[in-house]
Structures are given as structure tokens and as C-alpha cells.
Design an enzyme around this catalytic site. Structure first.
Site, PDB file in Angstrom:
ATOM      1  N   HIS A   1      -5.774  10.948  -3.847  1.00 53.60           N
ATOM      2  CA  HIS A   1      -5.379  10.094  -2.725  1.00 53.60           C
ATOM      3  C   HIS A   1      -5.810   8.646  -2.956  1.00 53.60           C
ATOM      4  CE1 HIS A   1      -3.716  12.617   0.617  1.00 53.60           C
ATOM      5  NE2 HIS A   1      -4.053  13.537  -0.272  1.00 53.60           N
ATOM      6  N   ASP A   2      -6.921   8.446  -3.645  1.00 55.26           N
ATOM      7  CA  ASP A   2      -7.354   7.091  -3.950  1.00 55.26           C
ATOM      8  C   ASP A   2      -6.404   6.428  -4.941  1.00 55.26           C
ATOM      9  OD1 ASP A   2      -9.103   4.807  -3.958  1.00 55.26           O
ATOM     10  OD2 ASP A   2      -9.779   5.468  -5.926  1.00 55.26           O
TER      11      ASP A   2
ATOM     12  N   VAL B   1      -1.588   5.307  -4.356  1.00 57.88           N
ATOM     13  CA  VAL B   1      -0.824   4.173  -3.853  1.00 57.88           C
ATOM     14  C   VAL B   1      -0.983   2.930  -4.717  1.00 57.88           C
ATOM     15  CG1 VAL B   1      -0.431   2.653  -1.870  1.00 57.88           C
ATOM     16  CG2 VAL B   1      -0.866   5.077  -1.518  1.00 57.88           C
TER      17      VAL B   1
ATOM     18  N   GLY C   1      -3.524   2.333  -7.170  1.00 57.81           N
ATOM     19  CA  GLY C   1      -4.465   2.475  -8.270  1.00 57.81           C
ATOM     20  C   GLY C   1      -5.815   2.982  -7.814  1.00 57.81           C
TER      21      GLY C   1
ATOM     22  N   ASP D   1      -9.080   2.495  -6.958  1.00 57.92           N
ATOM     23  CA  ASP D   1      -9.932   1.372  -6.584  1.00 57.92           C
ATOM     24  C   ASP D   1     -10.994   1.731  -5.545  1.00 57.92           C
ATOM     25  OD1 ASP D   1      -8.319   1.776  -4.407  1.00 57.92           O
ATOM     26  OD2 ASP D   1      -7.431  -0.226  -4.408  1.00 57.92           O
TER      27      ASP D   1
ATOM     28  N   SER E   1     -10.527   2.539  -2.604  1.00 55.44           N
ATOM     29  CA  SER E   1     -10.145   2.088  -1.268  1.00 55.44           C
ATOM     30  C   SER E   1     -10.072   3.245  -0.274  1.00 55.44           C
ATOM     31  CB  SER E   1      -8.811   1.338  -1.307  1.00 55.44           C
ATOM     32  OG  SER E   1      -7.791   2.169  -1.833  1.00 55.44           O
TER      33      SER E   1
END
Length: 174
Positions: free
Chosen positions: A62-63, A66, A68, A70, A72
Site C-alpha cells: 500500500h505504501d 501510488v 513509490g 516513501d 507516506s
């Protein structure tokens, strides 16, 4: 024309400076305890709850999906921002945040001030979770059902992955 050459020279300089910054042995120099700490913490989490191995791999997916890898996905909400933890695609779908938080705390303690990126922690934890799940059944051997999915260099030449490469007219180096 001179400005064009200057721009090309600048681009080559930036590319030259940027190359070589990623290295599999980076943390061996920066913090030799980083990777063993992550591995140890992941193994403990998987021993405590076997599903956590898959959860950490899913968290990494999941990280990376979208924009890369990162880290997030670890971002919390605040007054002006909806973090990825609670964003619709992740809500009630990903878990393991508390394991990553514990790993980050342990790595920070082990590395005493050396920065270990959260993105690296997520990636290494995902890798180590696959290993932990594959050996968690107690024998220390990789289960047969995982063997076809392993990189060919980890499977002996008689294994199913090697045979599938041969059937595609590919060598081990390809």
C-alpha cells in the site's frame, strides 16, 4: 549554444552525483545494528501473531502502490491533512502500524542518532516478514509451496523455478 552545453554539463553532474547513493550495504556502515534489529522485531511480531507477516507485506504494498515507496502510508491525520493511514483505500485494510512504530523505536535506540528512513524500515520489514512466515512453522526450512515464487538464485538447479526458466529458454543469469 553555450547555455545548452552548460545545461547538459549540469545534468550530467547531477546524475553523476546522484548515482551510487543507494547501496544494499548502506546501513552496514551507518548503523550495523539496523537490519538485525528490524529482522529480530519482525520475527517476534510474526511469532506473536502469524498473520502479521502478511500484514507487513501488505502495508509495504500500500505504501509503494501510488507514488513509490516513501513511507507516506505511515502519515497520521492532522487538522489540515488526511493521512494515508486513514485514507479510504487503506481504512480497515492495512494493519501493522504498531509493529512498524515499535521497530522504528528499537532501531532509533540501536543506532543512537543515525537516521534510518521509515521507507527503508518498511521495505526491510516486508522482506523479513516473508522470511519469518516461511520459517515460522518451526523446521527452519522454506516450505515447498513458497519455492516456485523464490528468486532463481535461491533455488537449487533441480527446483521448479529452474525448470520453469529452462522451459522459457532462459538461463539462470537472465
Amino acid at each position: 549554444m553555450a547555455s545548452c552545453y552548460s545545461l547538459i554539463l549540469l545534468a550530467l553532474t547531477v546524475v553523476g552525483c546522484a548515482s551510487g547513493q543507494l547501496s544494499p550495504g548502506f546501513y552496514n556502515r551507518v548503523c550495523p545494528q539496523a537490519l538485525p534489529t528490524i529482522s529480530r522485531m519482525v520475527a517476534a511480531a510474526v511469532r506473536s501473531e502469524a498473520r502479521m507477516g502478511a500484514s507487513l507485506l501488505r502495508l509495504h504494498f500500500h505504501d509503494c502502490f501510488v507514488n513509490g515507496c516513501d513511507a507516506s502510508v505511515l502519515l497520521d491525520d492532522n487538522a489540515t491533512f488526511t493521512g494515508e493511514k486513514t485514507a479510504r483505500p487503506n481504512a480497515n485494510s492495512v494493519r501493522g502500524f504498531e509493529v512498524i512504530d515499535s521497530i522504528k523505536t528499537a532501531v532509533d535506540r540501536a543506532c543512537r542518532g543515525s537516521v534510518v528512513s521509515c521507507a527503508d524500515i518498511l521495505s526491510v520489514a516486508a522482506r523479513d516478514s516473508v522470511v519469518a512466515v516461511s520459517v515460522s512453522h518451526g523446521s527452519g526450512q522454506i516450505p515447498n509451496y513458497l519455492e516456485p515464487w523464490l528468486c532463481p538464485v535461491f533455488v537449487n538447479s533441480a527446483g521448479p523455478t529452474w525448470n520453469s526458466l529452462v522451459n522459457l529458454n532462459l538461463s539462470l543469469n537472465e
